[in-house]
Design an enzyme around this catalytic site. Structure first.
Site, PDB file in Angstrom:
ATOM      1  N   ASP A  57       4.738 -10.401  -3.862  1.00 38.17           N
ATOM      2  CA  ASP A  57       4.167  -9.555  -4.917  1.00 38.17           C
ATOM      3  C   ASP A  57       3.645  -8.247  -4.307  1.00 38.17           C
ATOM      4  O   ASP A  57       3.582  -8.115  -3.082  1.00 38.17           O
ATOM      5  CB  ASP A  57       3.046 -10.281  -5.676  1.00 38.17           C
ATOM      6  N   ASP A  59       0.755  -5.096  -4.236  1.00 38.88           N
ATOM      7  CA  ASP A  59      -0.573  -4.609  -4.570  1.00 38.88           C
ATOM      8  C   ASP A  59      -0.578  -3.094  -4.446  1.00 38.88           C
ATOM      9  O   ASP A  59       0.001  -2.540  -3.503  1.00 38.88           O
ATOM     10  CB  ASP A  59      -1.619  -5.185  -3.604  1.00 38.88           C
ATOM     11  N   ASP A 135      -9.355  -7.099   5.488  1.00 39.93           N
ATOM     12  CA  ASP A 135      -9.662  -8.128   6.483  1.00 39.93           C
ATOM     13  C   ASP A 135      -9.039  -7.885   7.858  1.00 39.93           C
ATOM     14  O   ASP A 135      -9.737  -7.846   8.864  1.00 39.93           O
ATOM     15  CB  ASP A 135      -9.325  -9.537   5.952  1.00 39.93           C
TER      16      ASP A 135
END
Ligand code: ATP
Ligand code: MG
Length: 436
Positions: A57, A59, A135
């Protein structure tokens, strides 16, 4: 050092071919930039593109606020309470659009704590802040499909090239802020076959206990990503390697000393990985049944021996106890605990092969899962007198052969019949099986 360069200048790894980017993600970025906003594809999708994999997917990160994004796309809605993101829907595909955010906020967790996790309310940030709230360096590479520009302020492309998982900033601070990042590091190791940077690895070992402060519902979601995404077996070994498994499944972890639990869990995850690769359906009920089987067996034996319960009572009670305890760590939604219990309790009916029983069992909606589970128990080393083989043959056999097969489990049947009968329930309870 901040790096900006053209995607096409730097050899294969730095090349992103727009053909591999979802046309819908490109549409979203283009519409936003046409309206004067900054917008990039970012995160796991860029990482996967640089690795030559097809992302699952996309983002998009932008300086447009959620309402502004929503106003640009008819097919969109704002989701999330504390941090609002926009889902733009194109048929079955959803492009997730996130507004640039400052570091030190936590997009998922609503709970407060005193262990150093971020408690600050969400605030929007600028581009640079958005980079440094992410992260790992490999997840902080931004790409503009139209211009081909790659923005890599955290040096992520280098780490992707060297296949290294490295937190942005100080590992200990980042894991304290959000301990789920430790699970993410382990998941990326398994998924991408990357290595965790050595200091970070040490930090994970020493901060593993922080997993306990993560709400069980969020942990369950992470377990799904770890175990149900096609690389579950690798994820399980990585959790063991970094000594994190015990913080998630303490009873299962302990059961590995006295029972072939590691073999059973590995076999269940191997089979799940294979099924995913073949496009077959999978359920967490089966994986959790394997994770908790030996704690269940142990508790059942204890209740029978120490509390003088019948096998049926002990099984029901043991299932309740083991599941209730596990829910303190990872939740297990109700829709999975029902099928999980079926898989367990059917194990005690599979050895009963006389009269109508095998045919009734074949009709049970969970027969196939229970049979698969039985085979895994044998693979793990439980000695079950070729029960799995018997059922394998029985399913394929002609009516005549089935009768013969039932006859040949006859001696056991006579022996059983002479024994004093125990009360029976619909789940059955007469299994004779050993745990090792
Ligand atoms: P996957 O391929 O499994 O989807 P991903 O990296 O895309 O991996 P997502 O959970 O989809 O992971 O998150 C998208 C991006 O959001 C990440 O790449 C990362 O930049 C950021 N992100 C997600 N979770 C966190 C977190 N707990 N802390 C900081 N940044 C995060
Ligand atoms: Mg993703």
């Amino acid at each position: 050092m901040p790096t900006r360069w053209s995607a096409r200048m730097n050899g294969t790894l730095d090349t992103i071919d727009n053909h591999h980017i979802s046309i819908n993600a490109i549409k979203v970025v283009n519409r936003l930039t046409e309206h004067g906003y900054q917008a990039y594809v970012v995160g796991g999708c860029v990482r996967d593109l640089l690795l030559g994999k097809t992302p699952k997917d996309f983002d998009v990160a932008t300086d447009a606020h959620p309402e502004e994004v929503r106003d640009l796309f008819r097919n969109s809605r704002i989701i999330g309470k504390r941090f609002r993101i926009v889902h733009v829907r194109f048929g079955r595909e959803i492009v997730e659009v996130t507004t640039f955010r400052a570091p030190h906020d936590d997009q998922y967790d609503e709970n407060h704590s005193d262990s150093g996790r971020t408690l600050v309310d969400n605030v929007f940030g600028n581009f640079e802040e958005d980079v440094f709230r992410r992260d790992f360096t490999m997840n902080a590479v931004y790409h503009q499909p139209e211009t081909g520009e790659i923005i890599d302020l955290a040096n992520g492309v280098d780490d992707i090239r060297q296949r290294i998982i490295r937190p942005i900033g100080d590992a200990e601070d980042r894991f304290r802020e959000d301990p789920v990042r430790m699970l993410r590091a382990i998941r990326f190791q398994a998924k991408l076959d990357f290595s965790i940077e050595p200091h970070t690895e040490k930090t994970i070992r020493s901060l593993g206990y922080l997993i306990q402060v993560i709400p069980p519902a969020r942990l369950f979601e992470e377990m799904l990503k770890l175990f149900m995404s096609g690389y579950g077996s690798a994820a399980f070994s990585a959790l063991l390697e970094h000594e994190i498994f015990g913080w998630l499944f303490p009873d299962a972890n302990r059961s590995m000393k006295d029972y072939p639990a590691q073999g059973l869990i590995t076999a269940a995850l191997d089979s799940t990985d294979r099924r995913i690769a073949e496009g077959k359906p999978v359920t967490p009920a089966f994986v959790f049944a394997a994770l908790l089987w030996y704690p269940f067996v142990e508790e059942r034996d204890r209740l029978q021996n120490e509390e003088n319960m019948t096998q049926v009572q002990a099984s029901q009670e043991a299932a309740n106890n083991v599941l209730a305890k596990q829910q303190l760590f990872t939740s297990i939604p109700r829709r999975f605990t029902g099928p999980l219990r079926d898989i367990w309790f059917l194990q005690f009916r599979l050895p009963m092969r006389f009269g109508q029983k095998p045919d009734i069992l074949l009709e049970h909606k969970r027969f196939r899962a229970a049979y698969d589970f039985l085979i895994l128990r044998e693979t793990a080393g439980e000695e079950l007198e070729q029960l799995g083989e018997w059922w394998t043959e029985y399913q394929e056999a002609s009516a005549e052969r089935r009768n013969e097969m039932k006859q040949s489990s006859g001696p056991k049947r006579r022996k059983r019949r002479n024994r004093k009968r125990r009360p029976r329930t619909e789940t059955g309870d007469q299994a004779s099986w050993q745990s090792t």
